[in-house]
Design a protein around this motif. Structure first.
Motif, PDB file in Angstrom:
ATOM      1  N   GLY A  40       0.881  -1.216   0.036  1.00 32.77           N
ATOM      2  CA  GLY A  40      -0.028  -0.066  -0.094  1.00 32.77           C
ATOM      3  C   GLY A  40       0.864   1.296   0.115  1.00 32.77           C
ATOM      4  O   GLY A  40       1.963   1.094  -0.171  1.00 32.77           O
ATOM      5  N   LYS A  41       0.099   2.520   0.199  1.00 31.87           N
ATOM      6  CA  LYS A  41       0.869   3.782   0.207  1.00 31.87           C
ATOM      7  C   LYS A  41       0.778   4.223   1.458  1.00 31.87           C
ATOM      8  O   LYS A  41      -0.045   4.128   2.210  1.00 31.87           O
ATOM      9  CB  LYS A  41       0.374   4.579  -0.903  1.00 31.87           C
ATOM     10  N   TYR A  42       1.721   5.067   1.888  1.00 33.90           N
ATOM     11  CA  TYR A  42       1.789   5.794   3.022  1.00 33.90           C
ATOM     12  C   TYR A  42       2.318   7.229   2.537  1.00 33.90           C
ATOM     13  O   TYR A  42       3.277   7.411   2.278  1.00 33.90           O
ATOM     14  CB  TYR A  42       2.733   5.159   4.080  1.00 33.90           C
ATOM     15  N   LEU A  43       1.412   8.249   3.401  1.00 30.38           N
ATOM     16  CA  LEU A  43       1.784   9.813   2.984  1.00 30.38           C
ATOM     17  C   LEU A  43       1.621  10.581   4.221  1.00 30.38           C
ATOM     18  O   LEU A  43       0.757  10.244   5.113  1.00 30.38           O
ATOM     19  CB  LEU A  43       0.646  10.363   1.939  1.00 30.38           C
ATOM     20  N   GLU A  44       2.705  11.361   4.364  1.00 31.95           N
ATOM     21  CA  GLU A  44       2.617  12.586   5.332  1.00 31.95           C
ATOM     22  C   GLU A  44       2.362  13.745   5.020  1.00 31.95           C
ATOM     23  O   GLU A  44       3.015  14.200   3.873  1.00 31.95           O
ATOM     24  CB  GLU A  44       4.082  12.474   6.110  1.00 31.95           C
ATOM     25  N   VAL A  45       1.244  14.176   4.922  1.00 31.67           N
ATOM     26  CA  VAL A  45       0.610  15.712   4.516  1.00 31.67           C
ATOM     27  C   VAL A  45       0.661  16.606   5.897  1.00 31.67           C
ATOM     28  O   VAL A  45       0.081  16.374   6.849  1.00 31.67           O
ATOM     29  CB  VAL A  45      -0.666  15.262   4.079  1.00 31.67           C
ATOM     30  N   ARG A  46       1.366  17.720   5.489  1.00 32.13           N
ATOM     31  CA  ARG A  46       1.098  18.768   6.565  1.00 32.13           C
ATOM     32  C   ARG A  46       0.351  19.808   5.949  1.00 32.13           C
ATOM     33  O   ARG A  46       0.478  20.360   4.694  1.00 32.13           O
ATOM     34  CB  ARG A  46       2.769  19.382   6.667  1.00 32.13           C
ATOM     35  N   LEU A  47      -0.574  20.390   6.614  1.00 32.24           N
ATOM     36  CA  LEU A  47      -1.357  21.175   6.188  1.00 32.24           C
ATOM     37  C   LEU A  47      -1.850  22.242   7.296  1.00 32.24           C
ATOM     38  O   LEU A  47      -1.877  21.878   8.483  1.00 32.24           O
ATOM     39  CB  LEU A  47      -2.709  20.697   5.394  1.00 32.24           C
ATOM     40  N   SER A  48      -2.039  23.438   6.963  1.00 30.87           N
ATOM     41  CA  SER A  48      -2.189  24.451   7.707  1.00 30.87           C
ATOM     42  C   SER A  48      -3.742  24.867   7.801  1.00 30.87           C
ATOM     43  O   SER A  48      -4.010  26.097   7.849  1.00 30.87           O
ATOM     44  CB  SER A  48      -1.499  26.011   7.183  1.00 30.87           C
ATOM     45  N   ALA A  49      -4.835  24.234   8.156  1.00 33.97           N
ATOM     46  CA  ALA A  49      -6.090  24.252   8.272  1.00 33.97           C
ATOM     47  C   ALA A  49      -6.250  24.756   9.669  1.00 33.97           C
ATOM     48  O   ALA A  49      -5.451  24.850  10.508  1.00 33.97           O
ATOM     49  CB  ALA A  49      -6.843  22.702   8.279  1.00 33.97           C
ATOM     50  N   GLY A  50      -7.480  25.609   9.610  1.00 32.25           N
ATOM     51  CA  GLY A  50      -7.865  26.243  11.041  1.00 32.25           C
ATOM     52  C   GLY A  50      -7.853  25.475  12.128  1.00 32.25           C
ATOM     53  O   GLY A  50      -7.256  25.640  13.138  1.00 32.25           O
ATOM     54  N   ASP A  51      -8.789  24.495  11.977  1.00 31.30           N
ATOM     55  CA  ASP A  51      -8.961  23.581  13.139  1.00 31.30           C
ATOM     56  C   ASP A  51      -9.139  22.135  12.739  1.00 31.30           C
ATOM     57  O   ASP A  51      -9.093  21.942  11.611  1.00 31.30           O
ATOM     58  CB  ASP A  51     -10.174  24.092  14.001  1.00 31.30           C
ATOM     59  N   ARG A  52      -9.306  21.175  13.641  1.00 32.11           N
ATOM     60  CA  ARG A  52      -9.268  19.973  13.219  1.00 32.11           C
ATOM     61  C   ARG A  52     -10.408  19.346  12.422  1.00 32.11           C
ATOM     62  O   ARG A  52     -10.175  18.580  11.462  1.00 32.11           O
ATOM     63  CB  ARG A  52      -9.232  18.910  14.628  1.00 32.11           C
ATOM     64  N   PRO A  53     -11.679  19.624  12.954  1.00 33.55           N
ATOM     65  CA  PRO A  53     -12.701  19.141  11.775  1.00 33.55           C
ATOM     66  C   PRO A  53     -12.559  19.628  10.474  1.00 33.55           C
ATOM     67  O   PRO A  53     -12.853  19.011   9.442  1.00 33.55           O
ATOM     68  CB  PRO A  53     -14.105  19.692  12.452  1.00 33.55           C
ATOM     69  N   GLN A  54     -12.005  20.944  10.237  1.00 33.41           N
ATOM     70  CA  GLN A  54     -11.934  21.414   8.744  1.00 33.41           C
ATOM     71  C   GLN A  54     -10.574  20.728   8.366  1.00 33.41           C
ATOM     72  O   GLN A  54     -10.958  20.214   7.038  1.00 33.41           O
ATOM     73  CB  GLN A  54     -11.277  22.969   9.090  1.00 33.41           C
ATOM     74  N   ALA A  55      -9.702  20.189   9.231  1.00 35.24           N
ATOM     75  CA  ALA A  55      -8.572  19.445   8.551  1.00 35.24           C
ATOM     76  C   ALA A  55      -9.027  18.146   8.053  1.00 35.24           C
ATOM     77  O   ALA A  55      -8.578  17.568   6.886  1.00 35.24           O
ATOM     78  CB  ALA A  55      -7.375  19.271   9.399  1.00 35.24           C
ATOM     79  N   GLU A  56      -9.958  17.572   8.834  1.00 32.88           N
ATOM     80  CA  GLU A  56     -10.333  16.147   8.427  1.00 32.88           C
ATOM     81  C   GLU A  56     -11.187  16.339   7.332  1.00 32.88           C
ATOM     82  O   GLU A  56     -11.037  15.293   6.232  1.00 32.88           O
ATOM     83  CB  GLU A  56     -11.191  15.489   9.846  1.00 32.88           C
ATOM     84  N   GLU A  57     -12.055  17.186   7.139  1.00 33.79           N
ATOM     85  CA  GLU A  57     -12.857  17.312   6.004  1.00 33.79           C
ATOM     86  C   GLU A  57     -12.221  17.261   4.678  1.00 33.79           C
ATOM     87  O   GLU A  57     -12.203  16.921   3.707  1.00 33.79           O
ATOM     88  CB  GLU A  57     -13.928  18.575   6.140  1.00 33.79           C
ATOM     89  N   GLN A  58     -11.162  18.264   4.789  1.00 29.74           N
ATOM     90  CA  GLN A  58     -10.073  18.789   3.657  1.00 29.74           C
ATOM     91  C   GLN A  58      -9.367  17.308   3.377  1.00 29.74           C
ATOM     92  O   GLN A  58      -9.452  16.756   1.945  1.00 29.74           O
ATOM     93  CB  GLN A  58      -8.939  19.522   3.911  1.00 29.74           C
ATOM     94  N   LEU A  59      -8.833  16.496   4.408  1.00 28.01           N
ATOM     95  CA  LEU A  59      -8.227  15.345   3.994  1.00 28.01           C
ATOM     96  C   LEU A  59      -9.011  14.314   3.615  1.00 28.01           C
ATOM     97  O   LEU A  59      -8.578  13.585   2.638  1.00 28.01           O
ATOM     98  CB  LEU A  59      -7.763  14.723   5.247  1.00 28.01           C
TER      99      LEU A  59
END
Lengths: 85, 85
Positions: A40-59
């Motif tokens: 499989g694949k493994y990815l590390e993504v750094r992102l500057s989302a405002g808060d956790r729910p927003q980051a989860e949704e984007q991901l």
């Protein structure tokens, strides 16, 4: 800043020639105990989302749209807060 | 029977063109918050080693010999007992 660890795996019913090849190579090297390998694949993504729910949704959207092929692959991710770099 | 989850990542100093390409594609799709992407491999290995220390030793050797390139990659793995299939 969030660090997401994304795991993309083939669905269990999907054939995995890469995994079979790795298993064959391990057997050739003498690792006879290996029963199966799934690749499989493994990815590390750094992102500057405002808060956790927003980051989860984007991901989740990134995974559906680009990182995984939902027809043949499953994905999951873990989110953690990370220091800005 | 053990299930090992193996994570292979490029060392932090090694250039990652695949990750850069994925980041570019995410930006093109409108995910402007993505700062960086590092691409790696994820493997699930089932093996029938006798006990946990033996399984760990075999896995470390597999990683050094085949699954990872120790010059440019790091690896880590988690072992769990799994039902025989």
């Amino acid at each position: 800043m969030f660090l997401a660890r994304v795991y993309v795996t083939l669905k269990p019913t999907v054939n995995d020639p890469q995994g079979l090849t790795i298993r064959g190579a391990l057997h050739s090297l003498g690792f006879a105990d290996v029963e199966s390998v799934r690749a499989g694949k493994y990815l590390e993504v750094r992102l500057s989302a405002g808060d956790r729910p927003q980051a989860e949704e984007q991901l989740a959207e990134m995974c559906r749209k680009l990182l995984a092929n939902p027809v043949i692959e499953d994905y999951r991710f873990e989110l953690e807060e990370a220091a800005s770099t």
